[in-house]
Design a protein around this motif. Structure first.
Motif, PDB file in Angstrom:
ATOM      1  N   LYS A 114       0.849  -1.198   0.000  1.00 53.20           N
ATOM      2  CA  LYS A 114       0.000   0.000   0.000  1.00 53.20           C
ATOM      3  C   LYS A 114       0.884   1.247   0.000  1.00 53.20           C
ATOM      4  O   LYS A 114       1.859   1.310   0.729  1.00 53.20           O
ATOM      5  CB  LYS A 114      -0.876   0.014   1.256  1.00 53.20           C
ATOM      6  N   HIS A 144      -4.636   6.947  -2.238  1.00 56.61           N
ATOM      7  CA  HIS A 144      -4.203   5.592  -1.836  1.00 56.61           C
ATOM      8  C   HIS A 144      -4.056   4.680  -3.034  1.00 56.61           C
ATOM      9  O   HIS A 144      -4.886   4.701  -3.939  1.00 56.61           O
ATOM     10  CB  HIS A 144      -5.222   4.981  -0.880  1.00 56.61           C
ATOM     11  N   HIS A 183      -3.331   0.571  -3.902  1.00 52.80           N
ATOM     12  CA  HIS A 183      -3.139  -0.795  -3.428  1.00 52.80           C
ATOM     13  C   HIS A 183      -2.444  -1.557  -4.546  1.00 52.80           C
ATOM     14  O   HIS A 183      -3.063  -1.885  -5.557  1.00 52.80           O
ATOM     15  CB  HIS A 183      -4.488  -1.441  -3.106  1.00 52.80           C
TER      16      HIS A 183
END
Ligand code: FHN
Length: 598
Positions: A469, A481, A483
Motif C-alpha cells: 500500500k 491511496h 493498493h
C-alpha cells in the motif's frame, strides 16, 4: 480454478437469524459494567455525511494573503500561527447564513442516514457553547449562538443520526495537548492534565447537552496511550452507553473499523462494520481554491464500491465561513439522493456481494436477493453473474419494475439489461431461487462486451504477491491511496490471476505501474496462454538519488503495453507476472489491463 461452494441463501438466512438471536441475548446479558453498544444501525446505514466546519472555514486556506493549497483546516499549523493571533481572528467568524434546517434538508434529500460534524477540530475551537474554554463559537465570535443545538434538533426531527467529531489528541491552542510545537515544548506537555481539564469535560458537555448522540468521532490518535484511549472510551460509554466510538480513538478500541482518509480497502478486514471516509473535493474544510468536486457518477461509484464490499461511505462537505454549503456539494448530494430514492433498497441494510468480481459494476445482497449496480453497462446489456450456479427466479429493473430476461449460456448466468435502459447507474433486483447455490468463481471474466478486464491485487488467485500500500499527497493532506501488487522480488515470486475468456478475441495486455530509479531497468516476464512476454521496467517520475518513495510527492503511474494475445477459443487461462531475476520488488504494479484490440 479454485471454486468454493456456498449455499448463499441458506447461509445468509442462518447468519441473519443467529445474529438476531445473539443481539437479543447480548442485550439481556448486558450489565452496568459491560456496555454492549448497538452497532447494527451503523452497519445498515451505508451513507453518512461528514461536515468539517469551524473558524478555519472563514479563512478558507488563506493567511496573511498567502494561499495554502491542501486541506484548509490545518491552516493554523501550516502557517505556524501563534495561538493568540489565531484566536483573535475568531471575531471575524460570523456565519450569519447558517441554517440548520437547510443543511438537514440537503442531508435528508441526499439520503444520508447519519451526520458527523466537527465539534472541535485540531485548532481547538469549539463549535458549541463550552463552559470549559472561552475559545468557542458562543463566547469568541460575533455570531454568539450554538450551531450544534439547532443541527442536532433538526437531524433528529428528520430521523438522521448525529455524531460529533472531537479531536482528542491534537489541540493547537493548548500547551498540554499535541500538535503545536512552534509555540509549546512537547517535553513540558502534561497530556493527562489536558484530558482531565479540557477533553473529558468538553466531551461531557457534548454528551449531556444535546440529547442522544450516536457517534463520537475521534481522530488522529497519534501516540495517545492505551490507558488514555481506554479512559476516553469509558467516559463516552458512561455518559451515553449507546454512543459509538470511531476507530481513530486508537488501540483498536473503536466500535467499528475505519480506513484511512480517501481509502476503500482492497479487501475489507474482519466481520466488524466499517466506514470509508472521503471528502467531496480534496479539502475537508472550506477552501477558496479547491474546485475538485466529485461528480454524481463519481460519488455513486464510490458508494457502490464501498457497499458492495460491505461498508459505509461517509462523504464530507466543507461549508464556508458564512455557513453556506458549497453549491456543487449541495447539488451532488441532492442528485445522489435522487438515485437513492429509487435504488435505496439496493443500498441500505444490504451486505457485501457473495459473487466474484463483476466487470460491469458492483453487487449488494440481502437474503434471497442480489442487486446489480450497473456502473458500466455493456453495449449488449449482458450482465454476467460469475459463480451463480442456479438460475434466478426473476430479475427486474429496480426503478421501473421492468422484467428482464435471465439466460444461461454455457456455465454462466447472464441478466439481459435492455440497451435502452436510460437511467444513470441502473440497478437490477434479482430474486434468487430458494435452493440457490453460489460457487464463488475466482476467475476474472474477459469478454469483448466488457472491453476486456482489469486485474488488481484483490483479484489475485495464486502466487505469493503481497499487498503493497502507498499513500501520497498531491497538495498537503489530500491523501491518495494505491493498493499495488508487491513482493515480487525473485523469479520464484509470482502474481497469478485466473481468467475465464468468454469468447475468442484479441487483447493487448498493459501493465500499469509506478517505478522508482531503483526498480527501473529490472526485467520481468508476463506469461499467458503458455507464452512468455518479457519487459523491462521503466522509471516513472523523478525521484532524487537514494529516495525510493516520498509520500509528499505524487506517484506517477504508467501504462506499459507488454503483449498482444489472441485467444482462439473460450476457456480458462492463467496470467502470471514475475521478475526475471532476483532483485528489489519489481514495480508498484497497480493493475494489469486486458484491453480489447480490434
Ligand atoms: O487531520 C485530520 C484532517 O484534518 C481531517 O479531519 C481528516 C478527516 O478524516 N482526519 C484527519 C486526518 O486523517
Amino acid at each position: 480454478m479454485i471454486r468454493r461452494l456456498f449455499h448463499a441463501v441458506l447461509v445468509a438466512v442462518f447468519v441473519a437469524a443467529i445474529s438476531f438471536l445473539s443481539a437479543c441475548e447480548a442485550s439481556e446479558q448486558a450489565s452496568a459494567e459491560e456496555v454492549v453498544t448497538d452497532v447494527e444501525w451503523f452497519r445498515d446505514a451505508k451513507f453518512g455525511m461528514f461536515i468539517h466546519w469551524g473558524m478555519s472555514s472563514q479563512l478558507g486556506g488563506i493567511w496573511d494573503g498567502k494561499r495554502y493549497y491542501g486541506i484548509t483546516e490545518w491552516l493554523m499549523r501550516r502557517a505556524k500561527i501563534p495561538s493568540a493571533e489565531y484566536k483573535a481572528k475568531s471575531v471575524e467568524f460570523n456565519p450569519v447564513e447558517y441554517d440548520a434546517a437547510e443543511w438537514v434538508a440537503v442531508a435528508k434529500a441526499a439520503g444520508v442516514r447519519y451526520i458527523v460534524i466537527t465539534a472541535k477540530h485540531h485548532d481547538g475551537f469549539a463549535m458549541f457553547d463550552s463552559a470549559v474554554s472561552d475559545f468557542d463559537i458562543v463566547d469568541a465570535t460575533p455570531y454568539g449562538e450554538d450551531p450544534l443545538k439547532a443541527l442536532t434538533e433538526e437531524a433528529r426531527k428528520a430521523g438522521i443520526r448525529i455524531g460529533f467529531y472531537y479531536s482528542q489528541y491534537q489541540d493547537w491552542t493548548e500547551k498540554d495537548a499535541a500538535g503545536n510545537e512552534w509555540e509549546f515544548d512537547p517535553d513540558d506537555r502534561n497530556f493527562d492534565r489536558y484530558l482531565a481539564e479540557k477533553a473529558m469535560p468538553q466531551l461531557e458537555e457534548l454528551l449531556t447537552n444535546y440529547g442522544p448522540i450516536d457517534i463520537i468521532w475521534f481522530d488522529t490518535p497519534g501516540d495517545l496511550s492505551k490507558e488514555n484511549a481506554e479512559q476516553l472510551r469509558a467516559w463516552v460509554k458512561e455518559l451515553q452507553p449507546n454512543c459509538l466510538v470511531s476507530d481513530r480513538i486508537g488501540h483498536d478500541l473503536g466500535d467499528y473499523k475505519g480506513y484511512n482518509d480517501g481509502e476503500i480497502p482492497a479487501v475489507a478486514e474482519g466481520e466488524r462494520p466499517w466506514e470509508a471516509i472521503f471528502t467531496h473535493n480534496d479539502s475537508w474544510g472550506f477552501s477558496y481554491f479547491d474546485y475538485n468536486f466529485k461528480s454524481t457518477s463519481e460519488v455513486l461509484e464510490l458508494l457502490i464500491s464501498t457497499v458492495s464490499k460491505g461498508g459505509n461511505l461517509m462523504l464530507n462537505i466543507g461549508p464556508d465561513g458564512l455557513g453556506r454549503i458549497p453549491a456543487p456539494s449541495a447539488a451532488t448530494f441532492r442528485s445522489v439522493g435522487e438515485w437513492l430514492k429509487v435504488n435505496g433498497e439496493a443500498v441500505y441494510g444490504t451486505s457485501a456481494s457473495p459473487l466474484g468480481k463483476v466487470p460491469w459494476g458492483g453487487i449488494t445482497a440481502r437474503p434471497g436477493k442480489l442487486y446489480l449496480h450497473v456502473l458500466h453497462p455493456p453495449a449488449d446489456g449482458m450482465l454476467i453473474l460469475p459463480g451463480l450456479a442456479t438460475k434466478p427466479d426473476a430479475a427486474r429493473v429496480l426503478a421501473t419494475g421492468e422484467k428482464l430476461k435471465v439466460r444461461r449460456d454455457g456455465g454462466d448466468i447472464f441478466v439481459e439489461l435492455p440497451a435502452s435502459e436510460g437511467s444513470s447507474v441502473p440497478v437490477v433486483a434479482v430474486d434468487l431461487a430458494a435452493d440457490t447455490a453460489i460457487e464463488v468463481d475466482d476467475a476474472t471474466a474477459v469478454s469483448a462486451r466488457y472491453d476486456g478486464a482489469r486485474l488488481q491485487f484483490e483479484d489475485l488467485d495464486g502466487g505469493d504477491a503481497e499487498l503493497a500500500k502507498y499513500r501520497t499527497m498531491h497538495y498537503f493532506g489530500d491523501w491518495k491511496h494505491y493498493h499495488t501488487v508487491g513482493g515480487l522480488t525473485s523469479p520464484a515470486n509470482s502474481a497469478t490471476w485466473n481468467l475465464r475468456v468468454l469468447e475468442p478475441g484479441t487483447y493487448k495486455i498493459v501493465l500499469n505501474y509506478s517505478a522508482s530509479k531503483e526498480q527501473a531497468g529490472q526485467e520481468g516476464v508476463l506469461t499467458i496462454a503458455g507464452r512468455d512476454f518479457y519487459f523491462k521496467v521503466l522509471e516513472t517520475g523523478e525521484l532524487s538519488e537514494g529516495e525510493a518513495f516520498s509520500p509528499r510527492k505524487p506517484l506517477m503511474f504508467l501504462d506499459h503495453p507488454v503483449a498482444v494475445v489472441h485467444f482462439d477459443q473460450a476457456g480458462d487461462y492463467e496470467l502470471t507476472v514475475r521478475p526475471e531475476v532476483a532483485n528489489t520488488s519489481l514495480a508498484k504494479l497497480l493493475f494489469v489491463d486486458i484491453r480489447l484490440h480490434d
